[in-house]
Motif scaffolding. Structure first.
Motif, mmCIF file in Angstrom:
data_model
loop_
_atom_site.group_PDB
_atom_site.id
_atom_site.type_symbol
_atom_site.label_atom_id
_atom_site.label_comp_id
_atom_site.label_asym_id
_atom_site.label_seq_id
_atom_site.Cartn_x
_atom_site.Cartn_y
_atom_site.Cartn_z
ATOM 1 N N ARG A 21 0.820 -1.200 0.000
ATOM 2 C CA ARG A 21 0.000 0.000 0.000
ATOM 3 C C ARG A 21 0.863 1.263 0.000
ATOM 4 O O ARG A 21 0.549 2.256 -0.656
ATOM 5 C CB ARG A 21 -0.931 0.004 1.214
ATOM 6 N N ALA A 22 1.978 1.196 0.738
ATOM 7 C CA ALA A 22 2.847 2.376 0.845
ATOM 8 C C ALA A 22 3.633 2.640 -0.433
ATOM 9 O O ALA A 22 3.874 3.804 -0.800
ATOM 10 C CB ALA A 22 3.805 2.200 2.017
ATOM 11 N N THR A 23 4.037 1.574 -1.125
ATOM 12 C CA THR A 23 4.891 1.733 -2.312
ATOM 13 C C THR A 23 4.113 1.676 -3.620
ATOM 14 O O THR A 23 4.637 2.074 -4.672
ATOM 15 C CB THR A 23 5.975 0.652 -2.348
ATOM 16 N N GLY A 24 2.904 1.149 -3.566
ATOM 17 C CA GLY A 24 2.095 1.067 -4.784
ATOM 18 C C GLY A 24 2.274 -0.196 -5.577
ATOM 19 O O GLY A 24 1.666 -0.367 -6.644
ATOM 20 N N ARG A 25 3.104 -1.126 -5.097
ATOM 21 C CA ARG A 25 3.257 -2.411 -5.792
ATOM 22 C C ARG A 25 3.752 -3.477 -4.825
ATOM 23 O O ARG A 25 4.385 -3.170 -3.800
ATOM 24 C CB ARG A 25 4.221 -2.294 -6.967
ATOM 25 N N PRO A 26 3.490 -4.736 -5.135
ATOM 26 C CA PRO A 26 3.976 -5.811 -4.275
ATOM 27 C C PRO A 26 5.465 -6.073 -4.490
ATOM 28 O O PRO A 26 6.082 -5.540 -5.419
ATOM 29 C CB PRO A 26 3.149 -7.020 -4.737
ATOM 30 N N VAL A 27 6.037 -6.874 -3.621
ATOM 31 C CA VAL A 27 7.426 -7.311 -3.768
ATOM 32 C C VAL A 27 7.515 -8.261 -4.951
ATOM 33 O O VAL A 27 6.793 -9.258 -5.024
ATOM 34 C CB VAL A 27 7.918 -8.024 -2.491
ATOM 35 N N ARG A 28 8.389 -7.949 -5.874
ATOM 36 C CA ARG A 28 8.555 -8.778 -7.073
ATOM 37 C C ARG A 28 9.601 -9.862 -6.802
ATOM 38 O O ARG A 28 10.745 -9.550 -6.464
ATOM 39 C CB ARG A 28 8.988 -7.928 -8.252
ATOM 40 N N VAL A 29 9.190 -11.100 -6.997
ATOM 41 C CA VAL A 29 10.062 -12.238 -6.696
ATOM 42 C C VAL A 29 10.352 -13.016 -7.968
ATOM 43 O O VAL A 29 9.460 -13.258 -8.791
ATOM 44 C CB VAL A 29 9.399 -13.180 -5.670
ATOM 45 N N GLY A 30 11.602 -13.419 -8.135
ATOM 46 C CA GLY A 30 12.005 -14.310 -9.217
ATOM 47 C C GLY A 30 12.548 -15.601 -8.645
ATOM 48 O O GLY A 30 13.232 -15.591 -7.621
ATOM 49 N N VAL A 31 12.237 -16.702 -9.279
ATOM 50 C CA VAL A 31 12.684 -18.019 -8.821
ATOM 51 C C VAL A 31 13.477 -18.695 -9.935
ATOM 52 O O VAL A 31 13.051 -18.706 -11.102
ATOM 53 C CB VAL A 31 11.489 -18.908 -8.409
ATOM 54 N N VAL A 32 14.624 -19.269 -9.572
ATOM 55 C CA VAL A 32 15.440 -20.040 -10.508
ATOM 56 C C VAL A 32 15.294 -21.508 -10.152
ATOM 57 O O VAL A 32 15.656 -21.934 -9.059
ATOM 58 C CB VAL A 32 16.922 -19.632 -10.429
ATOM 59 N N GLY A 33 14.738 -22.282 -11.072
ATOM 60 C CA GLY A 33 14.537 -23.713 -10.854
ATOM 61 C C GLY A 33 13.070 -24.022 -10.646
ATOM 62 O O GLY A 33 12.473 -23.561 -9.681
ATOM 63 N N ALA A 34 12.483 -24.789 -11.570
ATOM 64 C CA ALA A 34 11.054 -25.096 -11.510
ATOM 65 C C ALA A 34 10.806 -26.588 -11.413
ATOM 66 O O ALA A 34 9.869 -27.110 -12.013
ATOM 67 C CB ALA A 34 10.338 -24.507 -12.727
ATOM 68 N N GLY A 35 11.646 -27.277 -10.640
ATOM 69 C CA GLY A 35 11.388 -28.676 -10.339
ATOM 70 C C GLY A 35 10.307 -28.782 -9.279
ATOM 71 O O GLY A 35 9.531 -27.849 -9.057
ATOM 72 N N GLN A 36 10.278 -29.917 -8.585
ATOM 73 C CA GLN A 36 9.249 -30.116 -7.564
ATOM 74 C C GLN A 36 9.315 -29.035 -6.487
ATOM 75 O O GLN A 36 8.308 -28.427 -6.131
ATOM 76 C CB GLN A 36 9.395 -31.488 -6.917
ATOM 77 N N MET A 37 10.514 -28.782 -5.975
ATOM 78 C CA MET A 37 10.668 -27.801 -4.912
ATOM 79 C C MET A 37 10.379 -26.393 -5.423
ATOM 80 O O MET A 37 9.658 -25.616 -4.798
ATOM 81 C CB MET A 37 12.079 -27.869 -4.337
ATOM 82 N N GLY A 38 10.919 -26.064 -6.584
ATOM 83 C CA GLY A 38 10.708 -24.738 -7.131
ATOM 84 C C GLY A 38 9.256 -24.472 -7.468
ATOM 85 O O GLY A 38 8.739 -23.375 -7.211
ATOM 86 N N SER A 39 8.575 -25.465 -8.020
ATOM 87 C CA SER A 39 7.164 -25.284 -8.369
ATOM 88 C C SER A 39 6.316 -25.061 -7.126
ATOM 89 O O SER A 39 5.393 -24.240 -7.125
ATOM 90 C CB SER A 39 6.654 -26.501 -9.142
ATOM 91 N N GLY A 40 6.622 -25.781 -6.060
ATOM 92 C CA GLY A 40 5.907 -25.569 -4.804
ATOM 93 C C GLY A 40 6.138 -24.180 -4.255
ATOM 94 O O GLY A 40 5.208 -23.523 -3.754
#
Length: 433
Positions: free
Chosen positions: A12-31
């Protein structure tokens, strides 16, 4: 106030959510991707995987409605700025995109170390679920980050080492003396297992045989407890740890000094693991040093003092990892990182290995991990297991022997090798740790 509420306030204060990037989309990454997209104040902005279709599937599974698939950095950045999610094939690209946090989940030490280094240089909070990189170059990475106002380096919540550290902090906060801290191991301990040996079991479980082998040959436990050792300064009591069979009810009976009927040499503190029904939990053996407190704890049925077991019966892996994002963004602190270099995971030959053999890494056919004091590893010239993959033996190594730098040809062009050389040099000159 909870992190989810504080993250909403930030949005609300900044006008946008925290943008997150993930490296690796296996079982753990997908979860992890799915869980992040369910936390108010966070948005899953980018997922990278060498198989870009897995990145797309991870975002679809997270409920992302607008997904752009591209490896063009300009197009990817524009999509993120529009509030869309991006699927990419190049994990390093995330370090150049308008992201606040990068979470590395590849499981490959070389990849994790290089992305963490680049992410921190780019000023982005960089969190690892690849503990294999942390036990190889984590002290260097922690030294690059974790300064006031700067990017945070951390190993994510949800795995046993960070959750055990939380128990340690709790014990200390209520005035107890930590004696032992560690985890339960729910796989058999068969150090000479190979991926071939566990192939049928891996197939039945839907697992990669190499991943399963890293559990059954003990390497994963050794890595995790080494990470805890370096994050606390607690050593191992004996090389490789005791690893006794132990139930939850026996923790405060067995993991105490020999003088009072246990297996530990002294009151430590030490890191340790046990087999039995303690898994998948973590524990701390804590001592009350005051008779009044001991009487009160006995009355409250924590056990029969002065030694008590504090026990958390689970760890939730990728489901809890987003807690570390909250700590980095809101509190500006790291969940878990090395504070020194207390222990090292060495590579021990599973069988007689001939000169000319190109070594597989963790969970492979050739070596298993074994934790020793870092000073002992240095004196022996032992190669950290996180560097071993792809090295070629220049002389024979007998079964049960520790692989040393003199035994291998090491590719000095690998970024993780250069990072380890720098970490070693800085430790030697007292400018790190």
């Amino acid at each position: 106030m909870s992190y989810s509420k504080r993250l909403q306030e930030r949005e609300r204060a900044t006008g946008r959510p925290v943008r997150v990037g993930v490296v690796g989309a296996g079982q753990m990454g997908s979860g992890l991707v799915a869980q992040i997209n369910r936390v108010p104040g966070l948005v899953m902005s980018a997922v990278a995987d060498i198989d870009i279709t897995r990145a797309e599937k991870a975002l679809a599974g997270a409920g992302a409605e607008q997904v752009t698939t591209t490896d063009d950095l300009t197009d990817a950045a524009a999509a993120i700025e529009r509030g869309q999610s991006v699927a990419l094939s190049n994990g390093m690209a995330l370090t150049k995109l308008p992201l606040d946090v990068i979470v590395e989940v590849s499981g490959v030490p070389d990849v994790a170390a290089e992305i963490a280094y680049a992410g921190l240089i780019a000023g982005k909070h960089t969190l690892l679920m690849t503990v294999e990189a942390d036990i190889t170059v984590g002290l260097l990475l922690a030294g690059m980050g974790n300064k006031p106002g700067g990017p945070i380096y951390a190993v994510c919540r949800g795995d046993e080492p960070p959750e055990c550290l939380k128990l340690i902090e709790y014990a200390q906060d209520i005035g107890l003396q930590v004696v032992v801290a560690g985890k339960g191991k729910n796989n058999p301990m068969r150090p000479t297992d190979t991926p071939t040996d566990v192939a049928d079991e891996a197939r039945a479980k839907g697992m990669n045989p190499k991943m399963l082998c890293s559990f059954t040959d003990g390497s994963k436990t050794q890595l995790e407890m080494c990470a805890l050792s370096n994050a606390t300064g607690y050593p191992v009591d004996v090389p490789g740890m005791h690893g006794v069979a132990c139930s939850v009810d026996e923790l405060a009976l067995k993991l105490v000094p020999e003088g009072v009927g246990g297996v530990m040499s002294t009151e430590g503190p030490f890191v340790e693991y046990v087999t039995g029904n303690v898994a998948p939990g973590v524990f701390v053996i804590a001592k009350s040093t005051n008779d009044v407190v001991t009487h009160e704890l006995d009355y409250l049925k924590l056990g029969k003092g002065p030694y008590y077991a504090l026990y958390r019966p689970y760890h939730l892996a990728s489901i809890e990892a987003n807690l570390s994002i909250g700590e980095a963004i809101i509190d500006g602190r790291s969940t878990f990182h090395p504070i020194g270099w207390t222990s090292e995971v060495t590579a021990v030959a599973k069988s007689d290995l001939a000169a000319g053999t190109k070594l597989e890494g963790i969970g492979g056919h050739h070596v298993h991990g074994f934790t020793v004091p870092a000073t002992d590893a240095k004196a022996a010239g032992a190669v950290p297991i996180g560097l071993i993959a792809g090295c070629t033996l220049v002389r024979d190594v007998a079964a049960g022997a520790t692989v040393t730098y003199a035994d291998i040809e090491l590719d000095e062009g690998r970024p993780i090798v250069a990072m380890r050389r720098l970490q070693d040099a800085m430790l030697a000159t007292g400018t790190l740790g």
